[in-house]
Design an enzyme around this catalytic site. Structure first.
Site, short mmCIF file in Angstrom:
data_model
loop_
_atom_site.label_atom_id
_atom_site.label_comp_id
_atom_site.label_asym_id
_atom_site.label_seq_id
_atom_site.Cartn_x
_atom_site.Cartn_y
_atom_site.Cartn_z
N GLU A 357 57.24 -68.04 29.93
CA GLU A 357 58.30 -67.58 30.93
C GLU A 357 59.31 -68.43 31.29
OE1 GLU A 357 55.65 -64.40 33.72
OE2 GLU A 357 55.41 -66.59 34.24
C1 NGO Z 1 51.26 -64.94 33.64
C2 NGO Z 1 52.07 -66.31 33.98
C3 NGO Z 1 51.45 -67.13 35.18
C4 NGO Z 1 50.93 -66.17 36.18
C5 NGO Z 1 49.99 -65.16 35.69
C6 NGO Z 1 49.60 -64.39 36.81
C7 NGO Z 1 51.18 -66.53 32.18
C8 NGO Z 1 50.90 -66.98 30.74
N1 NGO Z 1 52.38 -66.71 32.88
O1 NGO Z 1 50.72 -65.69 32.72
O2 NGO Z 1 52.45 -68.02 35.57
O3 NGO Z 1 50.24 -66.95 37.21
O4 NGO Z 1 50.77 -64.54 34.76
O5 NGO Z 1 48.78 -63.22 36.48
#
Ligand code: NGO
Length: 541
Positions: A357
């Site tokens: 992200e």
């Molecule tokens: C995503 C995000 C995390 C969040 C999570 C919550 C990934 C790999 N990055 O998973 O930062 O905490 O969802 O469900």
């Protein structure tokens, strides 16, 4: 090859001639394909008093042959281990300590050259042949003897978990229970389907101390999992002391989501966690999430920001903060220092660099950052693991890509990378079970116990064959999880299902019989005092 007839004959020999165990157990023999392991349904005897059988184990073993009767564990029983092997002595002591407290029996661990007389347990190591793998084991239980054999100590340790599950759940209770303790007779030959069977704990959004982490590790061990992924840093917290950048922990670790209390592990505490996991044959995979999810670092050191201004500590649950400043030399120094220190403290082969992200870097900046982090980890002797997104980068094929959502893992698999599967809609332990679950998120949907269990790794990603799947992992993100009780509730029962998906063959396992096995485990969790989700999908007893 061990057939059912062989198994029965074997047990007969064991009864009269226990010393034959090492000769009978050959690490090289294949587990017979297609042997039925489900056996009779556990439904009729599903009462709290009914003793467990070899058909109530989770994860389900590769081969089970049950026999009538059982081994009665008595006051005079001892655990015999090969002499001159302190590691196996430790495994013996691990089991002895657990059972001592419950039974009141002494259960001494006795190093010996020979197999024991009747009435005892016997752990033996027949090294060399890899057919059952490092974690496979054979367990033969007759009314006279419990014989556990493996090609490596890790296999013995996994077999010990099977033994624990074969005694009634009451043995787990903190109050001493009256004897007799009977272990059902039969033979189990077992090995895992996947090499990577893990769970992740996010200690960044909310901090969990060493005792909570140890409990988490013990739950993994009980279900034969072998990877503990520790998500140590994120926007809301930095949880490991880095000597060369101490403010990361001191400032970046000072708070948590919602302004809740922060915390961090000292180097000694981190070493304690690693040692605890090692003693359970679990590899710790530390994650330093970069270049995004880095607000805690950016608020601790202004120089890491492109504009030289530190943002405030972040206590919300939204993402989208700035990434580390890709163009600055100091960023490279920071990455090098952090990776070097974490690598020094971590004996396992892996270092997770996050990579998820990132929206504030250009694709080019992102890809070259990931490549730099990978080279740095490699220079310090570590194999990189990263979330799906790193699959777009140009990395050596040793880099492990962890699928959660998105196209990166499929692209990476095409390039020859091993893939760990954490599909968010199946394995995310932070997803609510249903709309009325008090904690958790729901962006990937609701994950009832059946949804978490009823899938097969080979069917998750089009074009990713079983050979490229290293294994499965269930992450517990903790934006909304603040206490040990909440953690337990989100983990149980789903963790048991993920463990079985990672360990057991696809053939022969299915929801309709699994839910009855799972119901029995509820009795055990209750004895442990766990606060677990009593899903209406499971016929709890
Ligand atoms: C995503 C995000 C995390 C969040 C999570 C919550 C990934 C790999 N990055 O998973 O930062 O905490 O969802 O469900």
């Amino acid at each position: 090859m061990l057939t059912k007839r062989h198994a029965a004959a074997w047990i007969r020999i064991l009864m009269v001639f226990p010393a034959a165990v090492p000769l009978l157990i050959s690490c090289g023999s294949e587990i017979p394909a297609g042997e039925p392991t489900a056996g009779p349904s556990v439904t009729p005897s599903n009462t709290p008093e009914a003793p467990p059988t070899m058909h109530s184990l989770i994860p389900k073993p590769a081969f089970v042959h049950t026999l009538d009767g059982g081994f009665a564990l008595t006051e005079s029983a001892a655990i015999y281990v090969p002499s001159g092997n302190p590691e196996i002595e430790d495994i013996g002591r691990y089991l002895s300590t657990i059972w001592q407290g419950d039974t009141g029996f002494a259960l001494p661990v006795i190093p010996s050259e020979a197999a024991p007389d009747s009435g005892n347990l016997y752990f033996t190591l027949e090294g060399g042949d890899p057919a059952l793998g490092d974690e496979g084991y054979t367990l033969a239980i007759s009314p006279d003897l419990v014989a556990l054999a493996a090609c490596s100590p890790a296999g013995l340790f996994r077999g010990v978990q099977t033994l624990r599950q074969l005694l009634p759940a009451a043995i787990e209770s903190p109050e001493r229970q009256p004897a007799p303790w009977v272990i059902p007779a039969g033979v189990i030959r077992d090995k895992p389907r996947f090499a990577w069977r893990g769970a992740m704990l996010d200690v960044a959004r909310h901090f969990f101390g060493v005792d909570d982490v140890k409990a988490f590790i013990d739950w993994l061990a009980f279900y034969k999992m072998n990877r503990f992924h520790l998500h140590l840093t994120d926007d809301q917290g930095w949880r490991l002391m880095i000597r060369s950048w101490p403010l990361l922990a001191q400032t970046g670790g000072s708070t948590a989501v919602g302004g809740d209390p922060g915390g961090f592990y000292t180097r000694e505490e981190y070493a304690e966690i690693i040692a605890y996991a090692q003693s359970r044959y679990i590899t710790v995979v530390p994650e330093i999430d970069m270049p995004g999810h880095a607000n805690a670092a950016l608020s601790s050191y202004p120089e890491l920001n492109c504009d030289g201004v530190a943002p405030p500590l972040h206590t919300g649950i939204d993402t989208g903060s700035q990434a580390l400043c890709a163009g600055k030399d100091i960023t490279q120094t920071f990455v090098d220092d952090v990776i070097r220190e974490v690598a020094e403290l971590t004996p396992g082969p892996y270092l997770h660099i996050g990579g998820d992200e990132v929206s504030t870097l250009s694709p080019g900046e992102y890809l070259s950052f990931v490549a730099f982090a990978q080279r740095t980890a490699e220079a310090y002797g570590k194999q990189v693991v990263g979330w799906d997104e790193i699959g777009a980068a140009d990395l050596p094929t040793t880099a492990v890509v962890q699928y959660w959502s998105g196209p990166g893992a499929v692209a990476a698999a095409r390039k020859g990378h091993p893939v760990v599967l954490s599909p968010a809609s199946r394995t995310y332990l932070d997803m609510k079970y249903n709309p009325s679950t008090e904690w958790g998120l729901n962006w990937a949907g609701y994950i009832e116990v059946r949804t978490a269990y009823e899938w097969d790794p080979a069917d998750i990603l089009d074009g990713v064959a079983e050979e490229q799947i290293l294994g499965v992992e269930a992450p517990l993100w903790t934006e909304t999880i603040r206490t040990r009780g909440q953690m337990e509730y989100m983990i149980f029962p789903r963790l048991a299902g993920i463990a079985e998906i990672g360990w057991s063959a696809a053939d022969g396992r299915g929801w309709d019989e699994y839910r009855f096995r799972l119901a029995r485990h509820g009795v055990r969790w209750a004895a442990w005092g766990l606060h677990f989700y009593r899903s209406p999908q499971v016929p709890w007893i």
